[in-house]
Design a protein around this motif. Structure first.
Motif, short mmCIF file in Angstrom:
data_model
loop_
_atom_site.label_atom_id
_atom_site.label_comp_id
_atom_site.label_asym_id
_atom_site.label_seq_id
_atom_site.Cartn_x
_atom_site.Cartn_y
_atom_site.Cartn_z
N ASP A 152 -12.30 -30.55 -1.90
CA ASP A 152 -13.44 -30.59 -0.99
C ASP A 152 -13.60 -31.95 -0.31
OD1 ASP A 152 -14.21 -32.14 -3.12
OD2 ASP A 152 -15.98 -30.96 -3.65
N LYS A 153 -12.60 -32.81 -0.46
CA LYS A 153 -12.56 -34.15 0.16
C LYS A 153 -13.53 -35.14 -0.49
CE LYS A 153 -9.55 -32.41 2.94
NZ LYS A 153 -8.12 -32.62 2.63
N LYS A 154 -14.11 -34.77 -1.62
CA LYS A 154 -14.96 -35.69 -2.36
C LYS A 154 -14.14 -36.34 -3.48
CE LYS A 154 -19.16 -32.97 -1.58
NZ LYS A 154 -20.25 -32.20 -2.23
N GLN A 155 -14.60 -37.51 -3.94
CA GLN A 155 -13.87 -38.21 -5.00
C GLN A 155 -14.46 -37.89 -6.38
OE1 GLN A 155 -14.70 -40.12 -1.95
NE2 GLN A 155 -12.71 -39.20 -1.44
N TYR A 156 -13.56 -37.69 -7.35
CA TYR A 156 -13.98 -37.32 -8.70
C TYR A 156 -13.30 -38.17 -9.76
CZ TYR A 156 -15.89 -33.10 -6.54
OH TYR A 156 -16.61 -32.22 -5.76
N PHE A 157 -12.70 -39.27 -9.38
CA PHE A 157 -11.84 -39.99 -10.32
C PHE A 157 -11.84 -41.48 -9.99
CE2 PHE A 157 -7.60 -41.49 -11.69
CZ PHE A 157 -7.53 -40.98 -12.98
N ILE A 158 -11.83 -42.31 -11.02
CA ILE A 158 -11.70 -43.76 -10.87
C ILE A 158 -10.38 -44.19 -11.50
CG2 ILE A 158 -12.59 -46.00 -11.63
CD1 ILE A 158 -14.23 -44.82 -9.38
N PRO A 159 -9.39 -44.60 -10.69
CA PRO A 159 -8.11 -45.06 -11.25
C PRO A 159 -8.28 -46.33 -12.08
CG PRO A 159 -7.91 -44.54 -8.90
CD PRO A 159 -9.38 -44.58 -9.22
N PHE A 160 -7.49 -46.44 -13.13
CA PHE A 160 -7.57 -47.60 -14.02
C PHE A 160 -6.22 -48.30 -14.11
CE2 PHE A 160 -8.07 -49.57 -18.33
CZ PHE A 160 -9.16 -50.37 -18.03
N THR A 161 -5.22 -47.62 -14.62
CA THR A 161 -3.88 -48.22 -14.70
C THR A 161 -2.83 -47.23 -14.21
OG1 THR A 161 -3.64 -47.50 -17.00
CG2 THR A 161 -4.45 -49.75 -16.63
N GLN A 162 -1.64 -47.75 -14.01
CA GLN A 162 -0.53 -46.96 -13.50
C GLN A 162 0.76 -47.53 -14.08
OE1 GLN A 162 -0.30 -47.20 -9.20
NE2 GLN A 162 0.77 -45.25 -9.01
N TYR A 163 1.76 -46.68 -14.24
CA TYR A 163 3.03 -47.16 -14.78
C TYR A 163 4.15 -46.30 -14.24
CZ TYR A 163 2.40 -43.09 -17.77
OH TYR A 163 2.20 -41.80 -18.21
N PRO A 164 5.33 -46.88 -14.04
CA PRO A 164 6.46 -46.11 -13.53
C PRO A 164 7.31 -45.52 -14.65
CG PRO A 164 7.06 -48.40 -13.59
CD PRO A 164 5.64 -48.33 -14.11
N TRP A 165 8.03 -44.48 -14.31
CA TRP A 165 9.11 -43.98 -15.15
C TRP A 165 10.42 -44.57 -14.64
CZ3 TRP A 165 9.86 -39.60 -18.72
CH2 TRP A 165 8.67 -39.21 -19.34
N GLY A 166 11.34 -44.77 -15.54
CA GLY A 166 12.65 -45.28 -15.16
C GLY A 166 13.57 -45.25 -16.37
N ILE A 167 14.73 -45.84 -16.22
CA ILE A 167 15.67 -45.95 -17.34
C ILE A 167 15.53 -47.34 -17.93
CG2 ILE A 167 18.09 -45.91 -18.04
CD1 ILE A 167 18.62 -43.85 -15.91
N PHE A 168 15.07 -47.40 -19.17
CA PHE A 168 14.78 -48.67 -19.84
C PHE A 168 15.96 -49.09 -20.73
CE2 PHE A 168 10.79 -47.23 -18.35
CZ PHE A 168 10.03 -48.37 -18.13
N TYR A 169 16.11 -50.40 -20.88
CA TYR A 169 17.20 -50.94 -21.69
C TYR A 169 16.84 -52.34 -22.17
CZ TYR A 169 18.36 -53.63 -17.47
OH TYR A 169 18.31 -54.49 -16.38
N ARG A 170 17.61 -52.83 -23.13
CA ARG A 170 17.42 -54.19 -23.63
C ARG A 170 18.40 -55.11 -22.93
NH1 ARG A 170 15.13 -55.08 -29.56
NH2 ARG A 170 15.15 -57.15 -28.61
#
Length: 436
Positions: A152-170
């Motif tokens: 309905d074009k109204k806002q219902y959410f407050i973003p807090f954090t975000q993180y990516p997916w990827g291939i992780f390694y040491r």
């Protein structure tokens, strides 16, 4: 992180998602001893106007401590408000969310942006935050506002954090072995072959609860078929029996010999620990994989976006889920709820959270990122440079399809990779019923 609900499937492994299917189907089963019981909000609950209740789904110790620190900081300058934090085990929180919202939910509650947020906003189960966005909108990018906006074009959410997916390694393992970041699928296969010869598990793998398999499918599908086909497939606009989807599973079969064996019996934390212990060379997961690394070893963790499969699409899409908060439809303390949400939209609590859990990045675009570690700086860069952002399969599609058709289909594929046609027919048949 994730996970959800509803639909019907002849496939096995229904477990927790069957419970949520029943809930979303309107069976009216009460969440006994669960979220519905712990919530302090809801119409007419008559709660103390000095108390704000907070529904928390971060149950693992690291993120739980992090969000507790961030929320408790609110109390210091809140004009006498206090916050009661109701933490529920992450998976159970997702299972019980529907009954929770229909009962007496907490005033402010954790959830996810995009389709997953709109699903409940469309049912009128969450509070309209449009006026609050008029005050805090400058904190966020247009993309984050879009991800927080209902049908309905109204806002219902407050973003807090975000993180990516990827291939992780040491980094230390790769430096010792002389490994180089693969740019293409062929290079990834060659690297995995070399790791296997070196005595490493090339790719750590876990699929006990199904959702990590979704992350693998997402990467393969949008790399092979592009962003638009991916989101259209998840929206029911493309067929799961399309040759393009079959090709994705053929690519997956090519990679399976390099994956850790017995994935369906392993939790993601266990797989992450094999990476931390230098038993595995790579792990495709979200940046929260870093939660399984001691602080002294976090600087040794690095990642790269999943490599190119189809030159037409390159690496233009990144999976980067947005976590944040909604308000109950009728919070017991509406004024306090809005004050807490306004606070959570600011840079201070986001950065406070990230001090304890430095595996994500702040969504507030004014946040001072000078204190980010190397992994966070790279995460922010990868997200910023992406042409397209996806949330995650079970956040980007109907919850019923995610919980049964997708979860059970992907598990069945791992059990018997040579029976792809049967798996895809089952998923396609359920999609037809769900996306009418």
């Amino acid at each position: 992180m994730v996970r959800y609900a509803s639909g019907s499937s002849p496939l096995p492994q229904l477990d927790r998602r069957t419970l949520l299917r029943i809930m979303l189907a309107g069976a009216g089963v009460a969440a006994t001893g669960g979220l519905a019981a712990c919530g302090g909000g809801g119409s007419g609950s008559g709660s103390d106007s000095k108390v704000v209740t907070f529904g928390n789904n971060l149950s693992d110790q690291v993120p739980k401590d992090a969000i507790t620190a961030a929320v408790k900081a609110f109390e210091k300058n809140s004009g006498g408000l206090s916050v009661t934090i109701n933490t529920k085990q992450h998976e159970q929180y997702q299972e019980q969310i529907n009954n929770y919202l229909q009962g007496k939910p907490d005033d402010v509650l954790a959830w996810f942006a995009g389709y997953r947020m709109r699903f409940f906003a469309d049912q009128g189960l969450t509070g309209d935050l449009s006026d609050l966005w008029g005050k805090v909108g400058g904190n966020y990018s247009d993309a984050l506002k879009q991800a927080s906006t209902g049908s309905d074009k109204k806002q219902y959410f407050i973003p807090f954090t975000q993180y990516p997916w990827g291939i992780f390694y040491r980094k230390s393992v790769w430096q010792e072995k002389g490994y180089q970041t693969p740019k293409t699928l062929d290079e990834l296969v060659a690297l995995a072959t070399k790791m296997k010869a070196d005595g490493l598990i090339p790719i750590a793998s876990a699929g006990k609860q199904g959702w990590p398999l979704m992350g693998t499918f997402d990467q393969l599908n949008f790399r092979q078929n592009g962003y638009q086909f991916h989101v259209d497939l998840l929206a029911g606009k493309e067929s799961w029996q399309d040759k393009k989807v079959k090709d994705v599973f053929d690519t997956w079969k090519r990679l399976l010999p390099f994956h850790q064996e017995n994935a369906l019996g392993r939790e993601w934390q266990e797989a992450a620990q094999t990476l931390q212990q230098k038993k595995s060379g790579m792990y495709l997961l979200g940046a929260f994989v870093g939660q399984q690394f001691p602080d002294a070893e976090k600087d040794d963790l690095d990642f790269f976006p999943f490599p190119e499969i189809n030159p037409e699409h390159g690496t233009d899409t990144v999976e980067a889920p947005i976590d944040g908060y909604m308000m109950a439809k009728k919070p017991a303390n509406p004024e306090g709820a809005l004050k807490l949400l306004e606070y959570l939209s600011s840079a201070e609590p986001q950065l406070a959270y990230l001090k304890a859990d430095p595996t994500a990045v702040a969504t507030n675009q004014t946040a001072d990122t000078s204190g980010y570690n190397a992994l966070q700086k790279k995460s922010a860069e990868v997200i910023k440079n992406a042409k397209h952002i996806t949330q995650f399969l079970d956040r980007d599609t109907d919850p019923g399809f995610a919980s049964e058709a997708a979860t059970n289909g992907l598990i069945s594929f791992i059990k018997n990779p040579d029976d792809v046609d049967t798996v895809l027919k089952g998923m396609a048949d359920q999609a037809k019923n769900i996306f009418k």
